[in-house]
Design a protein around this motif. Sequence first.
Motif, short mmCIF file in Angstrom:
data_model
loop_
_atom_site.label_atom_id
_atom_site.label_comp_id
_atom_site.label_asym_id
_atom_site.label_seq_id
_atom_site.Cartn_x
_atom_site.Cartn_y
_atom_site.Cartn_z
N ALA A 86 15.83 -3.32 3.01
CA ALA A 86 15.91 -4.84 2.84
C ALA A 86 16.38 -5.31 4.07
O ALA A 86 15.71 -6.52 4.35
CB ALA A 86 16.88 -4.90 1.51
N ARG A 87 17.27 -4.86 4.87
CA ARG A 87 17.68 -5.68 5.98
C ARG A 87 16.63 -5.60 6.94
O ARG A 87 16.69 -6.75 7.95
CB ARG A 87 18.94 -4.75 6.50
CG ARG A 87 20.17 -5.12 5.84
CD ARG A 87 20.89 -6.53 6.50
NE ARG A 87 21.39 -6.69 7.58
CZ ARG A 87 21.00 -7.23 8.84
NH1 ARG A 87 19.82 -8.19 8.29
NH2 ARG A 87 21.24 -7.21 9.99
N VAL A 88 15.92 -4.64 7.01
CA VAL A 88 14.64 -4.57 8.16
C VAL A 88 13.73 -5.68 7.83
O VAL A 88 13.45 -6.21 8.67
CB VAL A 88 13.86 -3.35 7.72
CG1 VAL A 88 12.62 -3.28 8.54
CG2 VAL A 88 14.85 -2.01 8.47
N GLN A 89 13.27 -5.88 6.49
CA GLN A 89 12.71 -6.87 6.20
C GLN A 89 12.91 -8.40 6.37
O GLN A 89 12.47 -9.22 6.84
CB GLN A 89 12.20 -6.71 4.77
CG GLN A 89 11.39 -5.49 4.27
CD GLN A 89 10.51 -5.23 5.55
OE1 GLN A 89 9.56 -5.98 5.76
NE2 GLN A 89 10.23 -3.90 5.72
N GLU A 90 14.50 -8.37 6.14
CA GLU A 90 14.99 -9.59 6.71
C GLU A 90 14.91 -10.04 7.89
O GLU A 90 14.56 -11.18 8.20
CB GLU A 90 16.67 -9.64 5.93
CG GLU A 90 17.34 -10.86 6.22
CD GLU A 90 18.77 -10.58 5.72
OE1 GLU A 90 19.82 -11.18 6.21
OE2 GLU A 90 19.15 -9.86 5.08
N LEU A 91 15.26 -8.86 8.85
CA LEU A 91 15.12 -9.33 10.14
C LEU A 91 13.82 -9.73 10.56
O LEU A 91 13.59 -10.58 11.49
CB LEU A 91 15.85 -7.99 11.13
CG LEU A 91 16.17 -8.38 12.60
CD1 LEU A 91 17.34 -7.47 12.90
CD2 LEU A 91 15.17 -8.16 13.45
N LEU A 92 12.83 -8.65 10.25
CA LEU A 92 11.48 -9.05 10.65
C LEU A 92 10.90 -10.23 10.19
O LEU A 92 10.26 -11.02 11.04
CB LEU A 92 10.82 -7.84 10.08
CG LEU A 92 10.81 -6.51 10.54
CD1 LEU A 92 10.16 -5.59 9.83
CD2 LEU A 92 10.32 -6.45 12.30
N GLY A 93 11.48 -10.81 9.10
CA GLY A 93 11.10 -12.11 8.62
C GLY A 93 11.38 -13.22 9.53
O GLY A 93 10.76 -14.03 9.89
N ALA A 94 12.91 -13.10 10.10
CA ALA A 94 13.35 -14.09 10.79
C ALA A 94 12.59 -14.03 12.15
O ALA A 94 12.52 -14.88 13.01
CB ALA A 94 14.91 -13.81 11.09
N GLN A 95 12.15 -12.97 12.73
CA GLN A 95 11.58 -12.48 13.89
C GLN A 95 10.07 -13.14 13.83
O GLN A 95 9.54 -13.77 15.00
CB GLN A 95 11.46 -10.98 14.13
CG GLN A 95 10.91 -10.66 15.53
CD GLN A 95 11.01 -9.14 16.07
OE1 GLN A 95 12.28 -8.67 16.13
NE2 GLN A 95 10.03 -8.51 15.51
N GLN A 96 9.55 -12.88 12.84
CA GLN A 96 8.34 -13.35 12.68
C GLN A 96 8.05 -14.94 12.49
O GLN A 96 7.09 -15.48 13.16
CB GLN A 96 7.49 -12.75 11.25
CG GLN A 96 7.17 -11.58 11.35
CD GLN A 96 6.95 -10.86 10.02
OE1 GLN A 96 6.85 -11.62 9.02
NE2 GLN A 96 6.84 -9.51 9.99
#
Length: 419
Positions: free
Chosen positions: A389-399
């Motif tokens: 879940a943390r992976v997707q949260e950070l990737l969302g902020a990055q995208q």
Amino acid sequence: MIAFFDKYTENAGKLQETMRCMGEDAKIAVLSGEGFLPSGILSPYDFFSYGSRQGEFAEKDLFYNFIPLPEFWEVRLTGGTGGIFDMGCEKAKIYFREPAEKRNVQRVEWHMEDGWVYKIDYYNKYALKYASEFLDTERNVESRVYYSEKNQEMVVEQPVNHMISLLDRGMVRKLFDSRAEFIAGYLEEAGLREEECVLFVQEEKTFEDLSLTSEAGKMWTKVLFSDPGLLNQYAGMGGTNGFRFYEIPEQYRENHGRGEAMILTASDRVEQIEYLISVLPEMRFHIAAHTQVSDKLRKLEESGNVRVYPQISRQDLDMLWDTCDFYLDINHYYEIYDAVNAAHTRNQIILGFDNTVHHRELLADEGIFAEAEQEKMAFTIRELMANPARVQELLGAQQKKKREIWQDLWMRRENGHGI
């Protein structure tokens, strides 16, 4: 919006894909005469040669045996090419499109007995001769002619002085003193004058071809660059409307935070690499360079969770892009292989230190660490590997970072200032 490209490359598709992701539409036009443009791609040369009739043509290949020739001339195969002969004397060489074994014509080079190639005929996806280049003895192009489907001369270009003429039944109907004027004339006659005009530069010669830093360059509201070196060069020449092109894919690759991290470096100065290797034995580090590497980097392989790639091959680089879920932007000095942008497009988790990040604008805020925060970076990596879940949260902020860049770019439609 209509985006002009100096030549057709994969960047055209990437721009259209990015614009769709941003809810915008982009027409693509190509400024070089090319015979095999994909359907829907505009060309000023096709417009002036064929007009609205182009939609009536069927796409087909020209088999080498069907090249129109004078009576009693013949065509022969000569190895991987073909030849046109008159009384046993070769007059021209035929070059085939790929795959060459199908023997479909791409161009015919006409030559004298001494080998001087004086004319090159080009054929297109409609099996028509669409253009000819006339060359001097040094193989420089003196003029370039574009034809209608009835083999009438429609456009004549003189590259030496940049003059372009439009013809009608052999008579000059309009003369342009530059390619910029030619493009403006195309927009007027094609009914595209009201479109926002963007230029995508991929080659240095485009600066001169389109007089970008002169008054003529003002026709472009934005000038996009995929190569940061060309963007810097343009800014150094006084260009104020240049922007870096950042691709946004319609669908990002999946990222599960696996323990595979890559680093691309041009030196052996990789910030805190020894510490990260030692405290993250569960992470495998792939360190690649485009040159030979020093003993300092090679020695890192002794740790067991490190592999070093000197003079990395394209095959190995593609493998790392596909298999690594982390990109560590922790190398000092210059960036190689447009690494951070490539990592972002491939949806890798990008982490870096304040004193090493190469493209701060592409990293999520929590992906940037102070120079002395190596422990915090290691903790973050371990947390991401354990928490999808943390992976997707950070990737969302990055995208979101690239979308913000594009939103800011299109909000500047009126003032034309670059970044």
